[in-house]
Motif scaffolding. Structure first.
Motif, PDB file in Angstrom:
ATOM      1  N   ARG A 178      25.098 -21.867  60.269  1.00  0.00           N
ATOM      2  CA  ARG A 178      24.161 -20.733  60.293  1.00  0.00           C
ATOM      3  C   ARG A 178      24.572 -19.639  59.308  1.00  0.00           C
ATOM      4  N   PHE A 179      25.798 -19.710  58.797  1.00  0.00           N
ATOM      5  CA  PHE A 179      26.364 -18.617  58.019  1.00  0.00           C
ATOM      6  C   PHE A 179      26.867 -19.114  56.662  1.00  0.00           C
ATOM      7  N   PRO A 180      25.976 -19.354  55.715  1.00  0.00           N
ATOM      8  CA  PRO A 180      26.452 -19.721  54.380  1.00  0.00           C
ATOM      9  C   PRO A 180      27.210 -18.559  53.746  1.00  0.00           C
ATOM     10  N   PRO A 181      28.199 -18.859  52.922  1.00  0.00           N
ATOM     11  CA  PRO A 181      28.911 -17.768  52.246  1.00  0.00           C
ATOM     12  C   PRO A 181      28.007 -17.035  51.273  1.00  0.00           C
ATOM     13  N   LEU A 182      28.415 -15.844  50.920  1.00  0.00           N
ATOM     14  CA  LEU A 182      27.622 -15.011  50.013  1.00  0.00           C
ATOM     15  C   LEU A 182      27.363 -15.765  48.725  1.00  0.00           C
ATOM     16  N   GLY A 183      26.085 -15.840  48.343  1.00  0.00           N
ATOM     17  CA  GLY A 183      25.752 -16.610  47.155  1.00  0.00           C
ATOM     18  C   GLY A 183      24.471 -16.176  46.501  1.00  0.00           C
ATOM     19  N   SER A 184      23.386 -16.883  46.811  1.00  0.00           N
ATOM     20  CA  SER A 184      22.155 -16.750  46.032  1.00  0.00           C
ATOM     21  C   SER A 184      21.140 -15.774  46.613  1.00  0.00           C
ATOM     22  N   SER A 185      21.416 -15.163  47.745  1.00  0.00           N
ATOM     23  CA  SER A 185      20.373 -14.363  48.393  1.00  0.00           C
ATOM     24  C   SER A 185      19.944 -13.149  47.568  1.00  0.00           C
ATOM     25  N   MET A 186      20.796 -12.677  46.674  1.00  0.00           N
ATOM     26  CA  MET A 186      20.487 -11.469  45.921  1.00  0.00           C
ATOM     27  C   MET A 186      19.655 -11.734  44.676  1.00  0.00           C
ATOM     28  N   GLY A 187      19.426 -12.996  44.352  1.00  0.00           N
ATOM     29  CA  GLY A 187      18.613 -13.316  43.187  1.00  0.00           C
ATOM     30  C   GLY A 187      19.456 -13.547  41.946  1.00  0.00           C
ATOM     31  N   ALA A 188      18.819 -14.030  40.906  1.00  0.00           N
ATOM     32  CA  ALA A 188      19.517 -14.328  39.650  1.00  0.00           C
ATOM     33  C   ALA A 188      19.953 -13.042  38.949  1.00  0.00           C
ATOM     34  N   PRO A 189      21.105 -13.077  38.264  1.00  0.00           N
ATOM     35  CA  PRO A 189      21.558 -11.887  37.530  1.00  0.00           C
ATOM     36  C   PRO A 189      20.543 -11.469  36.473  1.00  0.00           C
ATOM     37  N   ALA A 190      20.381 -10.178  36.306  1.00  0.00           N
ATOM     38  CA  ALA A 190      19.446  -9.636  35.320  1.00  0.00           C
ATOM     39  C   ALA A 190      20.173  -9.406  33.997  1.00  0.00           C
ATOM     40  N   PRO A 191      19.424  -9.237  32.899  1.00  0.00           N
ATOM     41  CA  PRO A 191      20.063  -8.919  31.618  1.00  0.00           C
ATOM     42  C   PRO A 191      20.879  -7.634  31.717  1.00  0.00           C
TER      43      PRO A 191
ATOM     44  N   LEU B 143      10.660  11.086  32.085  1.00  0.00           N
ATOM     45  CA  LEU B 143      11.514  10.077  31.459  1.00  0.00           C
ATOM     46  C   LEU B 143      11.158   9.884  29.987  1.00  0.00           C
ATOM     47  N   ARG B 144       9.881   9.919  29.662  1.00  0.00           N
ATOM     48  CA  ARG B 144       9.466   9.761  28.262  1.00  0.00           C
ATOM     49  C   ARG B 144       9.980  10.889  27.386  1.00  0.00           C
ATOM     50  N   ALA B 145      10.198  12.038  27.967  1.00  0.00           N
ATOM     51  CA  ALA B 145      10.660  13.199  27.194  1.00  0.00           C
ATOM     52  C   ALA B 145      12.139  13.115  26.859  1.00  0.00           C
ATOM     53  N   ILE B 146      12.842  12.107  27.357  1.00  0.00           N
ATOM     54  CA  ILE B 146      14.272  11.953  27.093  1.00  0.00           C
ATOM     55  C   ILE B 146      14.424  10.798  26.101  1.00  0.00           C
ATOM     56  N   PRO B 147      14.739  11.075  24.831  1.00  0.00           N
ATOM     57  CA  PRO B 147      14.718  10.045  23.787  1.00  0.00           C
ATOM     58  C   PRO B 147      15.549   8.809  24.111  1.00  0.00           C
ATOM     59  N   ASP B 148      16.746   8.992  24.640  1.00  0.00           N
ATOM     60  CA  ASP B 148      17.590   7.827  24.913  1.00  0.00           C
ATOM     61  C   ASP B 148      17.033   6.966  26.046  1.00  0.00           C
ATOM     62  N   TYR B 149      16.373   7.581  27.012  1.00  0.00           N
ATOM     63  CA  TYR B 149      15.707   6.785  28.046  1.00  0.00           C
ATOM     64  C   TYR B 149      14.545   6.002  27.444  1.00  0.00           C
ATOM     65  N   LEU B 150      13.776   6.656  26.607  1.00  0.00           N
ATOM     66  CA  LEU B 150      12.653   5.973  25.971  1.00  0.00           C
ATOM     67  C   LEU B 150      13.135   4.743  25.205  1.00  0.00           C
ATOM     68  N   ALA B 151      14.237   4.895  24.478  1.00  0.00           N
ATOM     69  CA  ALA B 151      14.793   3.767  23.718  1.00  0.00           C
ATOM     70  C   ALA B 151      15.283   2.659  24.650  1.00  0.00           C
ATOM     71  N   ALA B 152      15.901   3.043  25.765  1.00  0.00           N
ATOM     72  CA  ALA B 152      16.415   2.052  26.710  1.00  0.00           C
ATOM     73  C   ALA B 152      15.275   1.275  27.368  1.00  0.00           C
ATOM     74  N   PHE B 153      14.199   1.960  27.713  1.00  0.00           N
ATOM     75  CA  PHE B 153      13.042   1.273  28.286  1.00  0.00           C
ATOM     76  C   PHE B 153      12.403   0.339  27.265  1.00  0.00           C
ATOM     77  N   GLU B 154      12.309   0.793  26.004  1.00  0.00           N
ATOM     78  CA  GLU B 154      11.712  -0.049  24.962  1.00  0.00           C
ATOM     79  C   GLU B 154      12.539  -1.314  24.755  1.00  0.00           C
ATOM     80  N   ALA B 155      13.870  -1.193  24.869  1.00  0.00           N
ATOM     81  CA  ALA B 155      14.735  -2.360  24.688  1.00  0.00           C
ATOM     82  C   ALA B 155      14.601  -3.349  25.845  1.00  0.00           C
ATOM     83  N   SER B 156      14.437  -2.831  27.045  1.00  0.00           N
ATOM     84  CA  SER B 156      14.354  -3.702  28.222  1.00  0.00           C
ATOM     85  C   SER B 156      12.954  -4.230  28.485  1.00  0.00           C
ATOM     86  N   PHE B 157      11.952  -3.474  28.035  1.00  0.00           N
ATOM     87  CA  PHE B 157      10.561  -3.863  28.287  1.00  0.00           C
ATOM     88  C   PHE B 157       9.761  -3.802  26.976  1.00  0.00           C
TER      89      PHE B 157
END
Length: 343
Positions: A48-61, A161-175
C-alpha cells in the motif's frame, strides 16, 4: 478498533523416549533469532506504501523551475508588496509557518491552517476542501484571494510582471511564442517549482529494503498505526492526500464552525468532509488539522484515535505511533529551496 494476534503452540505427544535436551542457546543469540520476526511487517500491507517516486510528475525544464522559484519568493505578487508564497509556506520550515492560521492582507488571519507545500503537487486535490484539483489551478488562487495576497485582478498581476524587464525575458524564454506573461504561465512556473519540493525519508529506505532504516520502536509504531485501521485513509506514496474523510467520523469534531467541503459542493454529504493530509514530515508541521487545533503530534494522534476511530490510546501506543511518524521526516533540499536573487 483493535486487532490482536493470537498464536497457538501445539505440542505432539508420543510414547517414544524424549531426546536429550539441546545445549542452551545464549540469550543474545536467541534475541537475535527472534528479532527479525518481531520486526516483520506483512509485505501485502507494505504494498500500500510505494516509496517516494513518480507522484510529483516529471521534472520540468530548469529555466521554468528557476522562474517558479523566483515567483514563489517574490512579495511583488501581493497587493501591498509584503507577502509572498513563502510567507505562509516557509520552505526552510517544511513548508509551513507554525501558525494556527496564517496572516494575510491587512493583517487578517485566514480561516484554516496553512498546509505544507512539500509533496502537495502529488496529492489528488488541493486545499483542505479540494476546491482546486491540480497544483496549477491552486498556485495563483491565493494571489487573488482578498484575505491572502489580495492582488485586485489578473490584469494587475500581469501588468506588474511585464513592467519588470528581467521577468519579461524569463517568461519569454520559458514560454516562447504568443503572449508569455499570463496568469496561466505564472501558475505553470510556480507548479514546476513546487513539484520539486520532495523530502525522501528513512521510511523510503525501509520500503526499498533497508530494514535498519527504522528502529524497533518505529516498526512497532507502524504496526499500531496499521492495526488501528489508520492505513485506510493514510495510505499510498504520500501516506495520505488521496481522499476526503469526515472530521469526527465516530465522535463529533469539537469545532463545527467550518463545514469543510460542503462549501464547495453544497451537498450535505460533504458537510465536515476534508482532504486527508499527507503525513510526510508531519512531525515538523505543527499545529495540526484544518483548524490548527492540536499543537503537538502526541495530541493530534490521540485526537484522531478518539474522533475518527472511537479509541483511547495508551501512552505506549501513542508514543509508538509518534515514533514511526518521525521516520517520515526527510531532509529539506537546501540548495533547491535557496532564496534566489529577484529581477
Amino acid at each position: 478498533m483493535r486487532h490482536m494476534l493470537w498464536m497457538a503452540v501445539l505440542a505432539a505427544c508420543s510414547g517414544e523416549p524424549k531426546p536429550s535436551a539441546p545445549a542452551s542457546v545464549p540469550a543474545t543469540t536467541a534475541a537475535a533469532a527472534v528479532q527479525p520476526a518481531a520486526r516483520r511487517i506483512n509485505p501485502r500491507l507494505l504494498r500500500r506504501f510505494p516509496p517516494l517516486g513518480s507522484s510529483m510528475g516529471a521534472p520540468a525544464p530548469a529555466q521554468l523551475v528557476n522562474l517558479g522559484r523566483q515567483l514563489f519568493y517574490d512579495r511583488r505578487l501581493s497587493r501591498d508588496l509584503d507577502l509572498s508564497c513563502n510567507s505562509c509556506h516557509r520552505l526552510d520550515s517544511y513548508g509551513v509557518d507554525g501558525e494556527v492560521t496564517s496572516i494575510g492582507a491587512n493583517g487578517k488571519r485566514g480561516r484554516r491552517n496553512s498546509p505544507s507545500v512539500f509533496h502537495s503537487a502529488g496529492q489528488f486535490a488541493q486545499f483542505w476542501d479540494g476546491r482546486a484539483l491540480t497544483i496549477e489551478t491552486q498556485a495563483t488562487m491565493p494571489i487573488f484571494n482578498p484575505d491572502e495576497m489580495a492582488i485586485a485582478s489578473p490584469e494587475v498581476l500581469v501588468a506588474r510582471l511585464r513592467a519588470i524587464p528581467d521577468y519579461l525575458a524569463a517568461f519569454e524564454a520559458s514560454f516562447p511564442g504568443g503572449d508569455p506573461v499570463t496568469v496561466e504561465n505564472v501558475a505553470s512556473a510556480l507548479a514546476a517549482f513546487e513539484r520539486g519540493l520532495v523530502t525522501p525519508s528513512r521510511w523510503d529506505r525501509f520500503l526499498t529494503g533497508d530494514e535498519t532504516a527504522l528502529t524497533d520502536r518505529e516498526v512497532e509504531g507502524f504496526k499500531v498505526f496499521s492495526d488501528l485501521g489508520c492505513v485506510v485513509c493514510h495510505t499510498g506514496e504520500l501516506i495520505g492526500g488521496t481522499s476526503y474523510q469526515r472530521a469526527g467520523a465516530i465522535e463529533p469534531w469539537p469545532n463545527q464552525t467550518d463545514p469543510g467541503r460542503f462549501e464547495v459542493t453544497n451537498s450535505e454529504a460533504d458537510r465536515m468532509m476534508f482532504k486527508v493530509p499527507s503525513l510526510r514530515n508531519v512531525a515538523k508541521t505543527a499545529p495540526y488539522f484544518h483548524d490548527g487545533s492540536s499543537r503537538t503530534l502526541d495530541g493530534a494522534v490521540r485526537v484522531m484515535a478518539r474522533h475518527q476511530l472511537g479509541v483511547d490510546l495508551s501512552d505506549s501506543e501513542t508514543g509508538a505511533v509518534v515514533a514511526w511518524l518521525g521516520s517520515l521526516s526527510g531532509d529539506i533540499p537546501s540548495t533547491y529551496i535557496k532564496e534566489p536573487a529577484l529581477p
